[in-house]
Design a protein around this motif. Structure first.
Motif, short mmCIF file in Angstrom:
data_model
loop_
_atom_site.label_atom_id
_atom_site.label_comp_id
_atom_site.label_asym_id
_atom_site.label_seq_id
_atom_site.Cartn_x
_atom_site.Cartn_y
_atom_site.Cartn_z
N ILE A 1 45.14 15.37 32.05
CA ILE A 1 44.42 16.33 31.21
C ILE A 1 45.11 16.48 29.86
O ILE A 1 44.47 16.51 28.81
CB ILE A 1 44.30 17.69 31.93
CG1 ILE A 1 43.38 17.56 33.14
CG2 ILE A 1 43.77 18.77 30.97
CD1 ILE A 1 43.28 18.81 34.00
N GLU A 2 46.44 16.56 29.87
CA GLU A 2 47.17 16.66 28.61
C GLU A 2 47.01 15.39 27.78
O GLU A 2 46.86 15.44 26.55
CB GLU A 2 48.65 16.93 28.87
CG GLU A 2 49.55 16.92 27.63
CD GLU A 2 49.13 17.93 26.57
OE1 GLU A 2 49.55 17.75 25.40
OE2 GLU A 2 48.39 18.89 26.89
N THR A 3 47.00 14.23 28.45
CA THR A 3 46.78 12.97 27.74
C THR A 3 45.39 12.93 27.12
O THR A 3 45.21 12.49 25.98
CB THR A 3 46.95 11.78 28.69
OG1 THR A 3 48.25 11.82 29.26
CG2 THR A 3 46.77 10.46 27.96
N MET A 4 44.42 13.42 27.85
CA MET A 4 43.06 13.49 27.33
C MET A 4 43.00 14.37 26.09
O MET A 4 42.36 14.03 25.09
CB MET A 4 42.12 14.04 28.40
CG MET A 4 40.73 14.36 27.91
SD MET A 4 39.88 15.44 29.06
CE MET A 4 38.60 16.11 27.99
N ARG A 5 43.67 15.52 26.15
CA ARG A 5 43.68 16.44 25.00
C ARG A 5 44.29 15.76 23.78
O ARG A 5 43.74 15.82 22.66
CB ARG A 5 44.46 17.71 25.34
CG ARG A 5 44.41 18.79 24.26
CD ARG A 5 45.37 19.93 24.58
NE ARG A 5 46.75 19.49 24.43
CZ ARG A 5 47.41 19.44 23.25
NH1 ARG A 5 46.80 19.78 22.13
NH2 ARG A 5 48.66 19.05 23.22
N GLN A 6 45.44 15.11 23.97
CA GLN A 6 46.09 14.43 22.85
C GLN A 6 45.23 13.29 22.31
O GLN A 6 45.14 13.09 21.09
CB GLN A 6 47.45 13.90 23.29
CG GLN A 6 48.46 14.98 23.64
CD GLN A 6 49.75 14.41 24.21
OE1 GLN A 6 49.96 13.20 24.22
NE2 GLN A 6 50.62 15.29 24.70
N THR A 7 44.60 12.56 23.21
CA THR A 7 43.72 11.46 22.80
C THR A 7 42.55 11.99 21.98
O THR A 7 42.17 11.40 20.96
CB THR A 7 43.18 10.70 24.02
OG1 THR A 7 44.28 10.22 24.80
CG2 THR A 7 42.32 9.53 23.61
N GLY A 8 41.99 13.11 22.41
CA GLY A 8 40.89 13.71 21.66
C GLY A 8 41.30 14.14 20.27
O GLY A 8 40.55 13.97 19.30
N LEU A 9 42.49 14.70 20.16
CA LEU A 9 42.99 15.12 18.85
C LEU A 9 43.21 13.92 17.93
O LEU A 9 42.97 13.98 16.73
CB LEU A 9 44.28 15.92 19.00
CG LEU A 9 44.16 17.29 19.69
CD1 LEU A 9 45.54 17.91 19.86
CD2 LEU A 9 43.26 18.23 18.89
#
Length: 539
Positions: free
Chosen positions: A510-518
């Motif tokens: 989930i944190e990786t997804m957030r960073q990827t989205g940013l």
């Protein structure tokens, strides 16, 4: 039988009348949390709305309805003589293809996504355009020139969120009465400028009258949800399950009991499933050849549905004719094309998902699960389980949807379910992860295996872009839902074949997804300025 089923069936009382007392509950409720938990109601996460987009259609309609209700509460409604509507960022860039202007106008006329008669929208919009008259709140006629009073700011975005809109009401002298800035943050959730930065702040923004919300939920500087079993991330959720000897679905159900009676919970969860199922049926039985819009995309679900029926009938005919085995088989068994894939599970999953998303693309009624763009994944996986595996549909529906909801809550708090923020990993990716968890749960997985299934479901959707061709929720969105459902089953199977141990955790994903989205460029986040949207010719 899944864990939720075993839990409920082990009680002699009506399972929906059972309540549990926890020694630590009073302490939890009397202690102000340092950081807001992830818990929202399942029925805020899953809501009944219309297509084609939760963030671009459902959210804006809801925002307009909230604005009208607020005008009435401020005693300003009768003074309104004119409206101005401004759309920013992604709402401007892909709003027309997503039905945003029409949704806002219907909301301004007092409609809601849950109740609007979708068959009347087209004629009502045509009337507004022809007459220049908007029936504000369904009762007050005001002049409204769509071309001049609804403004698209294609090259401007409000700083708080890419899906921004501003409503301004003027009196007869041209003086502004009130202004409202709203942000559609995915899944039909709407927040205002002064609440957007707080976790959990949007719980009551699926209600239309803020004054009707109880004080505890309305306070923005405190936790707006009283959860019996709060959790902020997957690790805490698993700890709660272990401590209370509960499955994930039981934890969610216990939290729902804080807000609704067991009977109401059961009724609402069945309403959600019945709407999902109806959208599958409508998609399969549609008589329309094409989806609306410039792409002229053919509806595929009716043909796929008929093909599956024909294949099933042919298979039954073949089986019956094989009884006299001494007969010449070449005269009985038709010659199948060489290497024809015989994988009915894929066919059914694809059919169900495509049917829902074609209904969504046509502006029909669907469930945000957790968004409209990903509305086909969860219904497809759940429908497949109920049709081919389930032995207790009512309880399986509850276990599947409550488990899926828990995973959706984690993404909503830890990252986002908005494609305008995360790309399609925030929609189809999240729906795949939620479905994988739900399927694993009803197959009897442990909480650790469920978390593993959810992690696998997202890990292999990381970086998925949102690049709708011509701003329509059709290409690649419809097929992408079918692939999301297939991935979900695969992820669940991998987790079920393990013991719950895995190197990558759901929280890390989930944190990786957030960073990827940013890090993802805005042209890949529901703007139709990159990817397939610029490489597929429109004529």
């Amino acid at each position: 039988m899944g864990g939720f089923n075993r839990f409920l069936s082990s009680h002699t009382l009506d399972p929906f009348k059972n309540r549990w007392k926890f020694s630590y509950l009073r302490k939890l409720l009397s202690t102000k949390p340092k950081d807001h938990h992830a818990v929202v109601s399942t029925f805020d996460l899953f809501s009944i709305g219309i297509g084609p987009s939760s963030s671009h259609t459902v959210g804006p309609m809801r925002a307009a309805k909230i604005f009208i209700t607020d005008l009435k509460n401020r005693s300003a409604f009768d003074k309104v003589n004119r409206l101005r509507i401004d759309l920013y960022g992604s709402l401007a860039l892909t709003g027309k293809g997503h039905g945003t202007p029409n949704a806002i106008l219907m909301g301004m006329e007092g409609e809601t996504p849950e109740r609007i008669d979708t068959s009347t929208i087209k004629s009502r919009i045509s009337k507004i355009n022809e007459t220049g008259i908007l029936i504000l709140g369904g009762t007050k006629a005001i002049k409204f020139d769509v071309k001049n009073h609804l403004i698209f700011h294609y090259h401007e975005s409000l700083p708080q969120h890419p899906n921004g809109m501003r409503f301004i009401a003027f009196n007869k002298h041209g003086d502004p009465l009130t202004t409202g800035e709203f942000f559609s943050i995915g899944g039909g959730f709407v927040v205002e400028e002064n609440t957007i930065q707080k976790h959990g702040d949007n719980l009551f923004y699926k209600a239309y009258d803020k004054t009707s919300v109880d004080l505890q939920r309305a306070k923005q500087d405190e936790a707006v949800t009283v959860a019996a079993l709060p959790f902020r991330n997957a690790e805490e959720l698993l700890n709660v399950c272990k401590r209370e000897c509960m499955t994930i679905s039981q934890v969610v159900y216990q939290n729902e009991l804080q807000w609704r009676t067991p009977q109401k919970i059961k009724s609402k969860i069945m309403d959600i499933w019945n709407t999902m199922n109806k959208s599958i049926q409508n998609g399969c039985m549609s008589t329309e050849e094409y989806l609306p819009g410039s792409l002229k995309v053919r509806r595929r679900a009716p043909g796929l549905y008929q093909k599956l029926i024909n294949d099933a009938q042919l298979s039954e005919s073949i089986n019956n004719s094989l009884i006299p085995i001494e007969m010449n088989y070449k005269k009985i068994i038709p010659q199948w094309p060489r290497r024809k894939p015989m994988l009915p599970v894929l066919d059914y999953l694809s059919l169900y998902a495509i049917a829902v998303n074609e209904e969504n693309a046509a502006g029909g009624r669907v469930v945000t699960a957790p968004t409209n763009g990903a509305a086909g994944v969860i219904p497809a996986v759940l429908k497949y389980f109920l049709e081919f595996i389930s032995e207790n549909p009512a309880l399986d529906i509850m276990e599947f949807l409550f488990t899926s909801a828990a995973i959706g809550m984690l993404y909503k708090r830890g990252a986002s379910i908005s494609a305008a923020e995360m790309g399609c990993q925030g929609e189809v990716g999240v729906a795949c992860s939620m479905s994988a968890a739900g399927f694993a749960a009803v197959m009897g997985a442990t909480p650790e295996q469920v978390e593993n299934a959810a992690e696998i479901g997202m890990e292999h959707n990381l970086g998925l872009t949102c690049d709708p061709v011509d701003g329509l929720v059709q290409i690649p969105c419809i097929e992408r839902n079918a692939l999301g459902a297939i991935k979900a089953i695969t992820a669940a199977q991998l987790a079920l074949n393990g013991d719950g141990y895995h190197r990558v955790t759901l929280d890390q994903v989930i944190e990786t997804m957030r960073q990827t989205g940013l890090d993802m460029q805005s042209k890949y986040k529901e703007t139709s300025q990159g990817g397939l949207a610029v490489n597929v010719p429109l004529c």
